[in-house]
Write an enzyme that holds these catalytic residues in place. Structure first.
Site, PDB file in Angstrom:
ATOM      1  N   HIS A   1       7.269   0.128 -24.294  1.00 51.83           N
ATOM      2  CA  HIS A   1       7.148   1.359 -24.671  1.00 51.83           C
ATOM      3  C   HIS A   1       6.959   2.378 -23.418  1.00 51.83           C
ATOM      4  O   HIS A   1       7.448   3.603 -23.413  1.00 51.83           O
ATOM      5  CB  HIS A   1       5.799   2.036 -25.674  1.00 51.83           C
ATOM      6  CG  HIS A   1       5.652   1.441 -27.145  1.00 51.83           C
ATOM      7  ND1 HIS A   1       5.683   0.123 -27.510  1.00 51.83           N
ATOM      8  CD2 HIS A   1       5.950   2.218 -28.064  1.00 51.83           C
ATOM      9  CE1 HIS A   1       6.043  -0.137 -28.593  1.00 51.83           C
ATOM     10  NE2 HIS A   1       5.993   1.226 -29.176  1.00 51.83           N
TER      11      HIS A   1
ATOM     12  N   GLU B   1       5.181   6.179 -30.063  1.00 49.96           N
ATOM     13  CA  GLU B   1       5.641   5.754 -31.681  1.00 49.96           C
ATOM     14  C   GLU B   1       5.364   7.375 -32.372  1.00 49.96           C
ATOM     15  O   GLU B   1       6.191   7.350 -33.147  1.00 49.96           O
ATOM     16  CB  GLU B   1       4.400   5.025 -32.327  1.00 49.96           C
ATOM     17  CG  GLU B   1       4.765   3.649 -31.710  1.00 49.96           C
ATOM     18  CD  GLU B   1       6.021   2.900 -32.463  1.00 49.96           C
ATOM     19  OE1 GLU B   1       6.177   3.348 -33.498  1.00 49.96           O
ATOM     20  OE2 GLU B   1       6.907   2.217 -31.579  1.00 49.96           O
TER      21      GLU B   1
ATOM     22  N   CYS C   1       4.659  -2.874 -20.816  1.00 51.90           N
ATOM     23  CA  CYS C   1       4.812  -2.650 -22.414  1.00 51.90           C
ATOM     24  C   CYS C   1       6.274  -1.895 -22.580  1.00 51.90           C
ATOM     25  O   CYS C   1       6.412  -1.029 -21.685  1.00 51.90           O
ATOM     26  CB  CYS C   1       3.776  -1.684 -22.725  1.00 51.90           C
ATOM     27  SG  CYS C   1       3.821  -1.141 -24.711  1.00 51.90           S
TER      28      CYS C   1
ATOM     29  N   CYS D   1       8.674  -7.183 -26.513  1.00 49.14           N
ATOM     30  CA  CYS D   1       7.183  -6.597 -26.696  1.00 49.14           C
ATOM     31  C   CYS D   1       6.442  -7.423 -25.772  1.00 49.14           C
ATOM     32  O   CYS D   1       6.546  -8.526 -26.076  1.00 49.14           O
ATOM     33  CB  CYS D   1       6.780  -6.520 -28.157  1.00 49.14           C
ATOM     34  SG  CYS D   1       5.103  -6.177 -28.304  1.00 49.14           S
TER      35      CYS D   1
ATOM     36  N   ASP E   1      10.311  -5.755 -31.828  1.00 44.95           N
ATOM     37  CA  ASP E   1       8.987  -5.144 -31.286  1.00 44.95           C
ATOM     38  C   ASP E   1       8.065  -4.771 -32.021  1.00 44.95           C
ATOM     39  O   ASP E   1       8.205  -4.574 -33.401  1.00 44.95           O
ATOM     40  CB  ASP E   1       9.692  -3.986 -30.227  1.00 44.95           C
ATOM     41  CG  ASP E   1       8.576  -3.244 -29.610  1.00 44.95           C
ATOM     42  OD1 ASP E   1       8.037  -3.988 -28.610  1.00 44.95           O
ATOM     43  OD2 ASP E   1       8.380  -1.980 -29.853  1.00 44.95           O
ATOM     44  N   SER E   2       6.935  -4.141 -31.495  1.00 46.65           N
ATOM     45  CA  SER E   2       5.804  -3.701 -32.333  1.00 46.65           C
ATOM     46  C   SER E   2       6.254  -2.151 -32.939  1.00 46.65           C
ATOM     47  O   SER E   2       5.595  -1.828 -33.932  1.00 46.65           O
ATOM     48  CB  SER E   2       4.534  -3.569 -31.609  1.00 46.65           C
ATOM     49  OG  SER E   2       4.874  -2.721 -30.537  1.00 46.65           O
TER      50      SER E   2
END
Length: 482
Positions: A185, A151, A183, A72, A9-10
């Site tokens: 996240h 993040e 997403c 992701c 994932d990012s």
């Protein structure tokens, strides 16, 4: 030896997928890599995301994983098909499962997609949902700051509540009954998002849906573990960013005592991917250039053609075979520009005409070159022949050349027959007359996307890619200096 499932994932967002995987697949060993140093991906170019994803995949391959989950959405949109072509283990993304779940869930056929700018602009969610039901209305919303909030570990903060509220209130006033968290996240902001839309709106967690597909594939490929085969599964966590911040977020989300290790991906930034990011196709034919661009884009290539180099003179095709002509163009231009050049020579070969027009396909009816005149002459020469007597095939020879090395040669064909009259407007050359029986259409009727799945050029490119790695390694010392 028991092998792990790899998750990339990012940043930390893909942990939402891994958490669900741990819950549903308790006996599987897993490795997670988050590229927090370069997060967010949503504002990066497609080429950058594809490159970053490939670097993470190489790291996992060295860990000998048995399957890879691109956890992701942005990376799935940019790189899934490219990665699947390059590795010999199963690879899955998160967009298709989320799309299917949303299409099945909606009652009023109105769906909103919350995702990064890159995912929304790819149009992949919209495409997959509408393919399942053309009556569904899909609207995408790029939520630019959501991933950064996660993040930074700011979920639940007043700042997060304010950003989520301001971004989504206009969307919540519409009649969507289903919202995709596009997403990985975003599930970490689920409570805030649900509060804006209200409890009557169903939120689809694309990552959680992906785990269902993961379970199916594990069993299909006979890769699933049980308590008997793996009673003590291992979990490994890696990040390119700050391991302490990553560990704090991971501990909160997974409620697990973990150790996060930092990894440097710069060692994976050299090699075949970077070597082939830009590729010059030796043609000024706009139709052919468009085909090559569509074919090479999923593999991560930025295609340029001779249309980008108007100062380059045309190379006269004096060869008597496809390979001679392709080699002549590729080697001449490669030496002139000192770069990597791919040239092709393609043509139509009709059995009843003993392989004609062949290398003379473009000028079959003489000069000046004319597709209409070539097609007319072909129909006249075939006269009253019918059915199998009109059998033919398109052939392509590709030559990849660079100064100082022996060129790489690849070939491809596609078989069909010549129709009795031209049909379709999407192709060029002999496409309106080339009837492809499997599709029950001429190439000019099929459209570029469908044609590129079966065309002689695509088949030649597949042949090229199977030979590429050995050729690159053999000539690496010269190629890396270009």
């Amino acid at each position: 030896m028991t092998k792990s499932i790899g998750f990339i994932d990012s940043g930390v967002g893909g942990l939402t997928v891994m958490k669900e995987a741990i819950k549903q697949l308790p006996n599987e060993s897993m490795i997670y890599l988050g590229d927090s140093k370069r997060c967010p991906y949503g504002v990066k170019t497609t080429e950058e995301v594809r490159q970053y994803t490939w670097e993470m995949v190489q790291f996992l391959l060295e860990k000998q994983v048995k399957m890879i989950v691109i956890a992701c959405n942005t990376a799935t949109a940019a790189a899934l098909e490219y990665i699947k072509e390059k590795v010999d283990i199963p690879v899955i993304g998160v967009i298709q499962p989320g799309s299917i779940a949303a299409a099945n869930q909606t009652k009023n056929k109105q769906i909103a997609i919350l995702a990064t700018k890159g995912t929304i602009e790819s149009g992949l969610y919209q495409k997959l949902i509408i393919e399942k039901d053309q009556d569904i209305i899909v609207e995408g919303k790029a939520c630019l700051d959501f991933a950064s909030i996660v993040e930074n570990g700011e979920m639940g903060s007043q700042k997060a509540e304010k950003i989520v509220h301001e971004a989504l209130v206009p969307l919540a006033k519409q009649k969507f009954d289903t919202v995709v968290l596009g997403c990985t996240h975003y599930p970490l902001l689920r409570e805030s998002i649900q509060e804006v839309f209200g409890d009557e709106v169903c939120l689809i967690d694309a990552g959680a849906e992906t785990v269902q597909h993961l379970m199916v594939l594990l069993h299909y490929f006979n890769l699933a573990e049980t308590f008997e085969t793996n009673p003590h599964p291992k979990r490994e966590y890696y990040t390119t960013g700050n391991p302490q911040i990553f560990q704090e977020i991971t501990h909160k989300w997974l409620s697990d005592d973990i150790i996060v290790q930092k990894v440097d991906l710069t060692t994976y930034q050299q090699g075949e991917h970077n070597m082939t990011k830009e590729l010059l196709i030796a043609t000024k034919n706009k139709g052919k250039a468009k085909e090559f661009e569509a074919i090479f884009a999923p593999f991560g290539y930025q295609v340029k053609t001779l249309l980008d180099y108007p100062e380059i003179s045309d190379v006269e095709e004096t060869g008597t075979t496809f390979e001679e002509n392709a080699r002549l163009k590729a080697e001449t231009i490669a030496n002139e520009l000192h770069t990597l050049v791919l040239a092709d020579d393609s043509g139509l070969m009709v059995d009843a005409l003993e392989g004609r027009p062949g290398v003379y396909s473009a000028r079959f009816a003489g000069e000046p070159k004319s597709d209409a005149a070539n097609n007319a002459k072909l129909l006249v020469e075939l006269g009253g022949l019918e059915g199998k007597d009109r059998s033919a095939h398109f052939h392509t020879t590709l030559v990849l050349a660079a100064p100082g090395v022996d060129p790489l040669v690849a070939e491809g064909d596609v078989f069909g027959q010549i129709a009795t009259f031209p049909s379709g407007t999407d192709g060029f050359g002999y496409d309106p007359l080339f009837y492809f029986s499997e599709a029950k259409q001429t190439f000019a009727e099929m459209g570029l996307e469908e044609k590129n799945k079966v065309s002689h050029r695509t088949n030649a490119i597949k042949d090229l890619l199977t030979k590429w790695e050995d050729w690159f390694q053999e000539n690496k010392e010269i190629l890396v200096t270009l």
